[in-house]
Design an enzyme around this catalytic site. Structure first.
Site, PDB file in Angstrom:
ATOM      1  N   GLU A  12      73.344  78.037  17.068  1.00 58.07           N
ATOM      2  CA  GLU A  12      72.202  78.902  17.362  1.00 58.07           C
ATOM      3  C   GLU A  12      71.535  79.395  16.085  1.00 58.07           C
ATOM      4  OE1 GLU A  12      74.195  81.755  19.928  1.00 58.07           O
ATOM      5  OE2 GLU A  12      74.756  82.954  18.171  1.00 58.07           O
ATOM      6  N   PRO A  13      70.970  78.494  15.288  1.00 63.58           N
ATOM      7  CA  PRO A  13      70.285  78.922  14.066  1.00 63.58           C
ATOM      8  C   PRO A  13      68.974  79.624  14.393  1.00 63.58           C
ATOM      9  CG  PRO A  13      69.937  76.603  14.437  1.00 63.58           C
ATOM     10  CD  PRO A  13      70.902  77.048  15.483  1.00 63.58           C
ATOM     11  N   CYS A  48      53.765 105.579   2.191  1.00 63.01           N
ATOM     12  CA  CYS A  48      54.229 106.812   1.554  1.00 63.01           C
ATOM     13  C   CYS A  48      55.757 106.845   1.644  1.00 63.01           C
ATOM     14  CB  CYS A  48      53.604 108.016   2.246  1.00 63.01           C
ATOM     15  SG  CYS A  48      53.975 109.569   1.430  1.00 63.01           S
TER      16      CYS A  48
END
Length: 431
Positions: free
Chosen positions: A264-265, A342
């Protein structure tokens, strides 16, 4: 695979505005072909770990390539269904679970991968006699940091080795049929770490042998390394495929029949397909003091809200700048590349310990275009609206080189749409 020229990148930025995600279909398909060609074991199915990049356009490419889906949430399941995947092509592995989610998955025929003893109890209570797989923690893992290591005692994932017998007993009590054994041990950064991946997964295969009566498949997870620096060699995908195939044939010989191999890459398939384009909006310097020699900052109109990997993991992404003017630049200078948020940690050129790591670029000017590479995995997928910033648009470059918007740019209305008025001025709220 087509490499996008600087002129094309400037055109894309001008047409669709920045910040902008750009994804290349040809690279995704090339990685898919590499994986399919590498594994010679007779019964293998590749599942795309869609948490890496869940855009519908990408899911449809995976569907066209014949891949199945690994989903980590019920909404990823829904997204896969909307992309056209059949329920039996979707595999659900979620660390949290509820009775309502399990009922939905069972009713739709989507296979559940239980990651804890409690999940086995939950499934058994709600669907006695059902079939499932279990995720095991083989006792070791690998990864570029603890945040990407999903094996061993320091990881929350899976049913640990010393609980396997308990898992078997709980499954028997509810009549659950364990048809698959799964493990995922982490995402390694170094291209030779697939050897450790194979070595540790031998423990998973040993566990699978003990479940041979009902065993239909073994899922050895993903975590295949990707080269993020020009100096890094790509992993030897062919040798990896031979080794995995050899291990599966030994398992088949031991239990007397073939079982399906799943892998399952996620990152391996999509990391290299993505670019993040942004505009240089400011150049500023800080003076030297007792602690540092001062820095020259490049401020771009994107930030950790569009690629959190450097701030979160200390990950490296190659960065370059494309000049939007014809004035020649000869001076090489050291810069820290930072975002527009920020937030002090909103910096792209950092080490794993968070230290600023200036990089050398030809002199950069306001208005130049930043090109950040290999952002296809876990950048777009982990984006946020922090500081109430609009989300970027996403463009897919197809195999013919045509650009198509696959996700529109966000707006303030998008950000505020989910908000609910707690107090409506002028209305009696019963206080």
């Amino acid at each position: 695979m087509m490499k996008l020229s600087d002129e094309r990148l400037i055109e894309l930025a001008q047409t669709y505005r920045t910040p902008l995600y750009v994804f290349q279909e040809s690279i995704i398909r090339s990685r898919c072909k590499q994986l399919k060609d590498a594994i010679t074991y007779e019964s293998c199915k590749i599942r795309y770990a869609c948490k890496a990049l869940t855009l519908q356009a990408v899911l449809r490419i995976m569907l066209d390539e014949g891949f199945w889906i690994d989903a980590s949430s019920v909404n990823e399941v829904h997204r896969a269904l909307r992309a056209g995947f059949n329920p039996e092509e979707i595999y659900y592995t979620g660390e949290g679970a509820t009775a309502a989610v399990y009922k939905f998955l069972c009713d739709r025929g989507i296979l559940i991968n239980c990651t804890s003893i409690d999940q086995l109890h939950l499934l058994g209570t709600n669907k006695r006699g059902h079939q499932c797989s279990i995720r095991v923690n083989p006792g070791r893992g690998h990864g570029e940091s603890n945040k990407t290591n999903t094996g061993g005692p320091g990881s929350k994932h899976g049913i640990y080795l010393d609980q396997i017998d308990e898992a078997r007993s709980v499954a028997k009590y509810y009549g659950l049929k364990i048809i698959g054994i799964h493990s995922h041990i982490g995402s390694g950064a170094k291209t030779e770490e697939w050897k450790k991946w194979n070595e540790i997964n031998e423990t998973t295969l040993a566990i699978a042998r003990d479940f041979s009566t009902d065993l239909e498949f073994v899922n050895l997870g993903g975590g295949l390394p990707v080269s993020y620096r020009p100096s890094e060699k790509p992993m030897d995908i062919i040798q990896w495929g031979r080794e995995v195939s050899r291990s599966m044939r030994r398992l088949a010989d031991d239990i007397g029949r073939n079982v399906t191999l799943f892998i399952e890459p996620g990152r391996f398939l999509v990391a290299e397909c993505g670019l993040l384009l942004a505009e240089v909006q400011s150049i500023k310097t800080t003076p030297a003091d007792d602690e540092c020699s001062g820095y020259r900052y490049i401020i771009v109109n994107t930030g950790l809200n569009h690629n959190i990997r450097p701030a979160m993991y200390g990950s490296h992404h190659e960065i370059r700048f494309v000049s939007c003017s014809s004035t020649p630049k000869s001076t090489q200078l050291q810069y820290v590349v930072a975002g527009y948020l920020c937030e002090s940690g909103d910096v792209f050129t950092v080490g794993k310990d968070g230290r600023l790591l200036p990089r050398e670029f030809p002199e950069v000017r306001v208005g130049d275009l930043m090109v950040m590479e290999n952002v296809g995995a876990y950048s777009h997928a982990m984006k946020s609206e922090y500081n109430s910033m609009n989300l970027p648009a996403s463009v897919l470059i197809d195999n013919l080189g045509r650009a198509r918007v696959i996700e529109r740019r966000g707006t303030l209305d998008d950000i505020m749409r989910r908000e609910v008025e707690a107090y409506d001025e002028g209305r009696d709220i019963g206080m």
